[in-house]
Scaffold this motif. Structure first.
Motif, PDB file in Angstrom:
ATOM      1  N   ARG A 276       0.840  -1.208   0.000  1.00 51.40           N
ATOM      2  CA  ARG A 276       0.000   0.000   0.000  1.00 51.40           C
ATOM      3  C   ARG A 276       0.871   1.252   0.000  1.00 51.40           C
ATOM      4  N   THR A 277       1.924   1.244   0.828  1.00 49.90           N
ATOM      5  CA  THR A 277       2.803   2.412   0.915  1.00 49.90           C
ATOM      6  C   THR A 277       3.496   2.693  -0.412  1.00 49.90           C
ATOM      7  N   ASP A 278       3.818   1.641  -1.170  1.00 47.83           N
ATOM      8  CA  ASP A 278       4.420   1.846  -2.495  1.00 47.83           C
ATOM      9  C   ASP A 278       3.451   2.567  -3.428  1.00 47.83           C
ATOM     10  N   LEU A 279       2.181   2.164  -3.388  1.00 47.32           N
ATOM     11  CA  LEU A 279       1.178   2.819  -4.236  1.00 47.32           C
ATOM     12  C   LEU A 279       1.020   4.286  -3.860  1.00 47.32           C
ATOM     13  N   ILE A 280       1.000   4.567  -2.576  1.00 50.88           N
ATOM     14  CA  ILE A 280       0.856   5.957  -2.110  1.00 50.88           C
ATOM     15  C   ILE A 280       2.073   6.774  -2.518  1.00 50.88           C
TER      16      ILE A 280
ATOM     17  N   GLU B 236      -5.016   9.940  -4.919  1.00 51.35           N
ATOM     18  CA  GLU B 236      -5.454   9.051  -5.993  1.00 51.35           C
ATOM     19  C   GLU B 236      -5.853   7.690  -5.449  1.00 51.35           C
ATOM     20  N   ILE B 237      -5.094   7.170  -4.492  1.00 45.64           N
ATOM     21  CA  ILE B 237      -5.407   5.846  -3.937  1.00 45.64           C
ATOM     22  C   ILE B 237      -6.720   5.909  -3.157  1.00 45.64           C
ATOM     23  N   VAL B 238      -6.968   7.018  -2.469  1.00 42.01           N
ATOM     24  CA  VAL B 238      -8.269   7.195  -1.809  1.00 42.01           C
ATOM     25  C   VAL B 238      -9.372   7.196  -2.860  1.00 42.01           C
ATOM     26  N   GLN B 239      -9.206   7.997  -3.893  1.00 39.91           N
ATOM     27  CA  GLN B 239     -10.224   8.121  -4.935  1.00 39.91           C
ATOM     28  C   GLN B 239     -10.522   6.774  -5.591  1.00 39.91           C
ATOM     29  N   LEU B 240      -9.495   5.983  -5.844  1.00 38.17           N
ATOM     30  CA  LEU B 240      -9.684   4.705  -6.531  1.00 38.17           C
ATOM     31  C   LEU B 240     -10.231   3.599  -5.635  1.00 38.17           C
ATOM     32  N   SER B 241      -9.942   3.674  -4.342  1.00 36.93           N
ATOM     33  CA  SER B 241     -10.320   2.561  -3.465  1.00 36.93           C
ATOM     34  C   SER B 241     -11.541   2.833  -2.599  1.00 36.93           C
ATOM     35  N   ASP B 242     -11.903   4.073  -2.419  1.00 31.30           N
ATOM     36  CA  ASP B 242     -12.975   4.445  -1.487  1.00 31.30           C
ATOM     37  C   ASP B 242     -14.348   4.223  -2.113  1.00 31.30           C
ATOM     38  N   ARG B 243     -14.744   2.988  -2.151  1.00 28.15           N
ATOM     39  CA  ARG B 243     -16.031   2.638  -2.774  1.00 28.15           C
ATOM     40  C   ARG B 243     -17.221   3.020  -1.882  1.00 28.15           C
ATOM     41  N   ALA B 244     -16.966   3.172  -0.585  1.00 31.17           N
ATOM     42  CA  ALA B 244     -18.026   3.538   0.364  1.00 31.17           C
ATOM     43  C   ALA B 244     -18.113   5.053   0.573  1.00 31.17           C
ATOM     44  N   HIS B 245     -17.241   5.801  -0.096  1.00 30.89           N
ATOM     45  CA  HIS B 245     -17.218   7.261   0.005  1.00 30.89           C
ATOM     46  C   HIS B 245     -17.006   7.738   1.436  1.00 30.89           C
ATOM     47  N   SER B 246     -16.051   7.115   2.115  1.00 29.29           N
ATOM     48  CA  SER B 246     -15.734   7.481   3.491  1.00 29.29           C
ATOM     49  C   SER B 246     -14.635   8.535   3.570  1.00 29.29           C
TER      50      SER B 246
ATOM     51  N   ALA C 101     -11.458   7.845   2.931  1.00 30.13           N
ATOM     52  CA  ALA C 101     -10.216   7.184   3.339  1.00 30.13           C
ATOM     53  C   ALA C 101      -9.915   6.021   2.392  1.00 30.13           C
ATOM     54  N   ILE C 102      -8.669   5.586   2.420  1.00 30.53           N
ATOM     55  CA  ILE C 102      -8.276   4.423   1.629  1.00 30.53           C
ATOM     56  C   ILE C 102      -8.986   3.198   2.187  1.00 30.53           C
ATOM     57  N   ASP C 103      -9.581   2.417   1.307  1.00 31.76           N
ATOM     58  CA  ASP C 103     -10.207   1.151   1.704  1.00 31.76           C
ATOM     59  C   ASP C 103      -9.134   0.074   1.576  1.00 31.76           C
ATOM     60  N   ASP C 104      -8.612  -0.358   2.728  1.00 32.52           N
ATOM     61  CA  ASP C 104      -7.514  -1.326   2.732  1.00 32.52           C
ATOM     62  C   ASP C 104      -7.878  -2.640   2.055  1.00 32.52           C
ATOM     63  N   ALA C 105      -9.127  -3.055   2.167  1.00 33.00           N
ATOM     64  CA  ALA C 105      -9.542  -4.315   1.542  1.00 33.00           C
ATOM     65  C   ALA C 105      -9.466  -4.211   0.020  1.00 33.00           C
ATOM     66  N   VAL C 106      -9.899  -3.095  -0.531  1.00 33.05           N
ATOM     67  CA  VAL C 106      -9.873  -2.894  -1.978  1.00 33.05           C
ATOM     68  C   VAL C 106      -8.425  -2.820  -2.470  1.00 33.05           C
ATOM     69  N   VAL C 107      -7.580  -2.084  -1.753  1.00 29.57           N
ATOM     70  CA  VAL C 107      -6.171  -1.959  -2.140  1.00 29.57           C
ATOM     71  C   VAL C 107      -5.473  -3.310  -2.015  1.00 29.57           C
ATOM     72  N   SER C 108      -5.731  -4.031  -0.944  1.00 30.36           N
ATOM     73  CA  SER C 108      -5.112  -5.348  -0.759  1.00 30.36           C
ATOM     74  C   SER C 108      -5.504  -6.311  -1.867  1.00 30.36           C
TER      75      SER C 108
ATOM     76  N   ARG D 176      -5.697  -2.180 -11.779  1.00 33.23           N
ATOM     77  CA  ARG D 176      -6.764  -3.004 -11.213  1.00 33.23           C
ATOM     78  C   ARG D 176      -7.710  -2.195 -10.325  1.00 33.23           C
ATOM     79  N   LEU D 177      -7.231  -1.090  -9.763  1.00 37.92           N
ATOM     80  CA  LEU D 177      -8.079  -0.264  -8.897  1.00 37.92           C
ATOM     81  C   LEU D 177      -9.145   0.513  -9.683  1.00 37.92           C
ATOM     82  N   PHE D 178      -8.903   0.737 -10.945  1.00 41.22           N
ATOM     83  CA  PHE D 178      -9.886   1.454 -11.757  1.00 41.22           C
ATOM     84  C   PHE D 178     -11.072   0.535 -12.029  1.00 41.22           C
ATOM     85  N   GLU D 179     -12.255   0.996 -11.694  1.00 42.09           N
ATOM     86  CA  GLU D 179     -13.465   0.199 -11.911  1.00 42.09           C
ATOM     87  C   GLU D 179     -14.048   0.410 -13.306  1.00 42.09           C
ATOM     88  N   ASP D 180     -14.075   1.655 -13.733  1.00 38.54           N
ATOM     89  CA  ASP D 180     -14.794   2.005 -14.958  1.00 38.54           C
ATOM     90  C   ASP D 180     -13.877   2.253 -16.145  1.00 38.54           C
TER      91      ASP D 180
END
Length: 133
Positions: free
Chosen positions: A5-9, A16-26, A28-35, A75-79
């Motif tokens: 995760r730290t490498d991606l950041i 960008e990592i927040v934007q790509l992983s935060d599917r719940a719009h919280s 913050a980075i969603d660790d499960a999505v990034v993992s 892989r983090l990009f959904e659309d």
């Protein structure tokens, strides 16, 4: 894993990592999505390396870390990723294909990779003297 995760950041920025992983719009980075993206990248890389190298690798070459980050980011990009992300992903795949085919060596050659037989060429001294014609 070939990246964390730290490498991606570090490479792409936390925003960008927040934007790509935060599917719940919280916010913050969603660790499960990034993992999951990191695990998917590792599985993809392993698919190319498995026939040439014993896995898991003990030392991760820096270039492999870079390409793992590029694959995980893709892989983090959904659309659908934008052009630069797709190109970096494709570059990573080309590199991995070259490693798999033996065109590129992932790890530096060591003493165990030396040829089994040494070729030595010698010649006899000239029969009619050593000078010109």
């Amino acid at each position: 894993m070939y990246c964390a995760r730290t490498d991606l950041i570090t490479r792409f920025g936390e925003a960008e990592i927040v934007q790509l992983s935060d599917r719940a719009h919280s916010g913050a980075i969603d660790d499960a999505v990034v993992s999951q993206a990191i695990a998917d990248a590792a599985a993809e890389i392993d698919g190319y390396l498995a026939g040439r190298y014993p896995l898991p690798l003990t030392d991760i070459p820096p270039l492999l870390n870079l390409y793992a980050c590029d694959i995980a980011r893709y892989r983090l990009f959904e659309d659908g990723a934008y052009e630069q992300v797709v190109e970096r992903y494709n570059t990573a795949l080309r590199y991995l294909r070259d490693v798999a085919s033996g065109k590129v060596h992932l790890l530096p050659a060591g003493p165990d990779d030396a040829p089994e037989h040494e070729v030595v060429m010698t010649s006899r001294p000239p029969i009619f003297g050593g000078g010109g014609y």
